[in-house]
Design an enzyme around this catalytic site. Structure first.
Site, PDB file in Angstrom:
ATOM      1  N   GLY A  12       0.637  -1.288  -0.333  1.00 48.24           N
ATOM      2  CA  GLY A  12       0.365  -0.246   0.389  1.00 48.24           C
ATOM      3  C   GLY A  12       1.171   1.505   0.456  1.00 48.24           C
ATOM      4  O   GLY A  12       0.758   2.117   1.735  1.00 48.24           O
ATOM      5  N   GLN A  16      -2.196   7.535   1.103  1.00 42.71           N
ATOM      6  CA  GLN A  16      -1.890   8.308   1.640  1.00 42.71           C
ATOM      7  C   GLN A  16      -0.641   8.609   2.585  1.00 42.71           C
ATOM      8  O   GLN A  16       0.221   9.011   2.873  1.00 42.71           O
ATOM      9  CB  GLN A  16      -2.878   9.098   2.802  1.00 42.71           C
ATOM     10  CG  GLN A  16      -2.678  10.363   3.431  1.00 42.71           C
ATOM     11  CD  GLN A  16      -4.228  10.674   4.243  1.00 42.71           C
ATOM     12  OE1 GLN A  16      -4.977   9.876   4.831  1.00 42.71           O
ATOM     13  NE2 GLN A  16      -4.091  11.808   4.612  1.00 42.71           N
ATOM     14  N   ASN A  57       0.056  -8.469  -5.579  1.00 42.11           N
ATOM     15  CA  ASN A  57      -1.319  -9.037  -5.577  1.00 42.11           C
ATOM     16  C   ASN A  57      -0.713  -9.176  -3.657  1.00 42.11           C
ATOM     17  O   ASN A  57      -0.868 -10.008  -4.040  1.00 42.11           O
ATOM     18  CB  ASN A  57      -2.060  -9.295  -6.023  1.00 42.11           C
ATOM     19  CG  ASN A  57      -3.822  -9.741  -5.716  1.00 42.11           C
ATOM     20  OD1 ASN A  57      -3.738  -9.189  -4.732  1.00 42.11           O
ATOM     21  ND2 ASN A  57      -4.640  -9.983  -6.021  1.00 42.11           N
ATOM     22  N   TYR A 146     -15.087  -2.141   7.363  1.00 46.02           N
ATOM     23  CA  TYR A 146     -13.631  -1.226   7.410  1.00 46.02           C
ATOM     24  C   TYR A 146     -13.296  -2.140   9.360  1.00 46.02           C
ATOM     25  O   TYR A 146     -12.482  -2.128   9.766  1.00 46.02           O
ATOM     26  CB  TYR A 146     -13.374   0.067   7.033  1.00 46.02           C
ATOM     27  CG  TYR A 146     -12.425   0.598   7.559  1.00 46.02           C
ATOM     28  CD1 TYR A 146     -12.168   1.207   8.629  1.00 46.02           C
ATOM     29  CD2 TYR A 146     -11.461  -0.418   6.649  1.00 46.02           C
ATOM     30  CE1 TYR A 146     -11.126   1.874   8.796  1.00 46.02           C
ATOM     31  CE2 TYR A 146      -9.447   0.602   6.637  1.00 46.02           C
ATOM     32  CZ  TYR A 146      -9.883   1.441   8.152  1.00 46.02           C
ATOM     33  OH  TYR A 146      -8.649   2.391   8.701  1.00 46.02           O
ATOM     34  N   LYS A 150     -10.381  -4.145  10.526  1.00 50.95           N
ATOM     35  CA  LYS A 150      -9.837  -4.019  11.524  1.00 50.95           C
ATOM     36  C   LYS A 150      -9.646  -4.120  13.148  1.00 50.95           C
ATOM     37  O   LYS A 150      -8.819  -5.341  13.625  1.00 50.95           O
ATOM     38  CB  LYS A 150      -9.551  -2.245  12.334  1.00 50.95           C
ATOM     39  CG  LYS A 150      -9.488  -1.320  10.934  1.00 50.95           C
ATOM     40  CD  LYS A 150      -8.275  -1.594  10.544  1.00 50.95           C
ATOM     41  CE  LYS A 150      -7.737  -1.970   9.064  1.00 50.95           C
ATOM     42  NZ  LYS A 150      -6.349  -1.897   8.738  1.00 50.95           N
ATOM     43  N   ILE A 176      -6.207  10.852   9.649  1.00 48.55           N
ATOM     44  CA  ILE A 176      -4.764  11.265   8.981  1.00 48.55           C
ATOM     45  C   ILE A 176      -4.719  12.695   8.199  1.00 48.55           C
ATOM     46  O   ILE A 176      -5.325  12.546   7.336  1.00 48.55           O
ATOM     47  CB  ILE A 176      -3.477  10.250   8.031  1.00 48.55           C
ATOM     48  CG1 ILE A 176      -3.506   8.993  10.178  1.00 48.55           C
ATOM     49  CG2 ILE A 176      -2.458  11.152   8.333  1.00 48.55           C
ATOM     50  CD1 ILE A 176      -2.989   9.725  11.166  1.00 48.55           C
TER      51      ILE A 176
HETATM   52  C1  VAH Z   1     -10.869   6.302   7.187  1.00 45.14           C
HETATM   53  N1  VAH Z   1      -8.876   7.606   7.102  1.00 45.14           N
HETATM   54  O1  VAH Z   1     -11.797   7.429   7.250  1.00 45.14           O
HETATM   55  C2  VAH Z   1      -9.425   6.127   7.516  1.00 45.14           C
HETATM   56  C3  VAH Z   1      -8.874   6.114   8.945  1.00 45.14           C
HETATM   57  C4  VAH Z   1      -9.901   7.480  11.572  1.00 45.14           C
HETATM   58  C5  VAH Z   1     -10.071   6.373  10.210  1.00 45.14           C
HETATM   59  O2  VAH Z   1      -8.806   4.772   9.320  1.00 45.14           O
HETATM   60  O3  VAH Z   1     -11.368   5.242   6.961  1.00 45.14           O
END
Ligand code: VAH
Length: 323
Positions: A12, A16, A57, A146, A150, A176
Site C-alpha cells: 500500500g 496516503q 497483489n 472496515y 480492523k 490522518i
Molecule cells: C477512514 N481515514 O476514514 C480512515 C481511517 C480514521 C479512519 O482509518 O476510513
C-alpha cells in the site's frame, strides 16, 4: 535472538500514509532497503524514482513471497487496505482485501521469521456505544465492515504474537491529514479536502455536518508514531496490535475557523452523505496513556500549527499548478 530491521517491504505504498512512510523509511534505512509495492495505482515520480517499486497483489501469497525472496525482506509494513467509505460501498471486497491480505502477510511473516510486522488499525474499531474519549480497553463493536476488519486484524495479529512469537505491532490511527497524497476513500477525508478546497476555491462543501468531531493527526506525527512504535524494544510492550494513539480532536466548525485565520474569505457549507453515519459511530477523542507509557508517544502538532503548515504547503503547490 530478535532479527534486526534491515530490508523493509511496504504494501500500500501508493496510499496516503504508505507513500510518505516509504520516503521517511528510505531516508533512515537507505533507499535500496525499502521496497515499495502497490496494487495498480501508478506511484508518484518521487516514489518511483527514489527506490525499488513493484506492483503486487497482497491477496496472492506468491506475489508477496517473490518480493520477500528477491530482496531478503525481514520487515513488512502492511499499509494496503480498503478504507471505511469504499468499504461500505463494497463490504465483501473490503473483507477480502483487508482480512485475506493480512492473513497472507502474517503467514509469510512467520514462515520467513520476520524481525517486525506492522499491521495498522484504526479508530474505526469502535462503535456507537464507545465512550466519547475512547479508552485503551473497551468493547469493540464497530458498525462498518472496515471496522470489523480492523478488530479482526488486531485480534489475529495478537494471536500470531502469542501463538508463533511473531513481533507484530499496530496503531489505531485517527484521521490522518496531509498535503502530499490524497487519502483513498475514507470517512475522515473531509479533513484533508477542506484544506485543498480552501486554497483552490476558497470554499468547501463538506460531506459531514459541522458538529462532527473526530480524533485527528497531522502526517508528520503519524509517521513519527509509526516509526517510534516499530523501533520500540519488544520487552517494553504490554500491548501489540491495538495501541490508541492521539494528538488532537476537533469538530468541522473549529477546523473551518482555524482555516479562516489564514484565509478570512473561506466559506463552507454542509451536505452530509452516507459517511455521516460512519463518523457518528466513532468516538470524539482517544485516551492514549498506554502508547505514552510503553513506547514514549508524544505528538508535536496541534490544530493551529497543522493548519499553518498545510496551507503553506498547499499554497506553494497551487502556485506551481500541482493542485
Ligand atoms: C477512514 N481515514 O476514514 C480512515 C481511517 C480514521 C479512519 O482509518 O476510513
Amino acid at each position: 535472538m530478535k532479527k534486526e530491521i534491515k530490508k523493509i517491504l511496504v504494501t500500500g505504498s501508493v496510499g496516503q500514509i504508505g507513500s510518505e512512510l516509504t520516503l521517511t523509511l528510505r531516508k533512515k534505512y537507505g533507499a535500496e532497503n525499502v521496497i515499495a509495492t502497490g496494487r495498480k495505482t501508478e506511484p508518484s515520480k518521487e516514489l518511483r524514482e527514489s527506490g525499488p517499486f513493484h506492483f503486487i497483489n497482497v491477496n496472492d501469497p506468491a506475489s508477496v513471497e517473490e518480493m520477500i525472496k528477491k530482496y531478503n525482506i525481514d520487515t513488512i509494513i502492511h499499509m494496503a487496505a480498503i478504507l471505511s467509505g469504499v468499504g461500505e460501498k463494497n463490504p465483501m471486497l473490503c473483507w477480502d482485501v483487508n482480512m485475506n491480505g493480512t492473513i497472507v502477510i502474517l503467514n509469510l511473516a512467520v514462515q520467513y521469521e520476520m524481525a517486525r510486522v506492522i499491521i495498522p488499525s484504526s479508530i474505526a474499531v469502535w462503535g456507537p456505544g464507545t465512550p466519547a474519549k475512547a479508552p485503551q480497553e473497551t468493547a469493540l463493536k464497530p458498525t462498518t465492515m472496515y471496522g470489523v476488519t480492523k478488530v479482526a486484524g488486531e485480534l489475529l495479529a495478537d494471536y500470531y504474537v502469542k501463538k508463533f512469537g511473531l513481533d507484530s505491532r499496530g496503531l489505531r490511527y485517527p484521521g490522518i491529514i496531509s498535503s502530499e497524497t490524497m487519502p483513498g476513500g475514507g470517512t475522515t477525508d473531509y479533513a484533508v479536502a477542506i484544506y485543498y478546497e480552501a486554497v483552490k476555491n476558497k470554499h468547501y462543501t463538506c460531506f459531514v455536518n459541522e458538529q462532527t468531531k473526530l480524533p485527528m493527526m497531522y502526517m508528520p506525527d503519524c509517521l513519527k508514531s509509526t516509526m517510534d512504535l516499530m523501533e520500540a524494544p519488544f520487552e517494553n510492550l504490554k500491548h501489540h496490535n491495538d495501541f490508541n494513539v492521539g494528538s488532537m480532536s476537533f469538530d468541522v466548525k473549529t477546523l473551518a475557523d482555524s482555516i479562516k485565520k489564514y484565509i478570512p474569505e473561506f466559506t463552507i457549507n454542509y451536505e452530509p452523505d452516507f459517511r455521516q453515519a460512519i463518523a457518528d459511530s466513532w468516538p470524539d477523542d482517544v485516551e492514549d496513556t498506554a502508547a505514552r507509557e510503553e513506547w514514549g508517544w508524544k505528538p508535536s502538532y496541534d490544530l493551529d500549527s497543522m493548519t499553518k503548515d498545510m496551507l503553506a504547503n498547499l499554497t506553494e503547490k497551487h502556485k506551481k499548478g500541482l493542485i
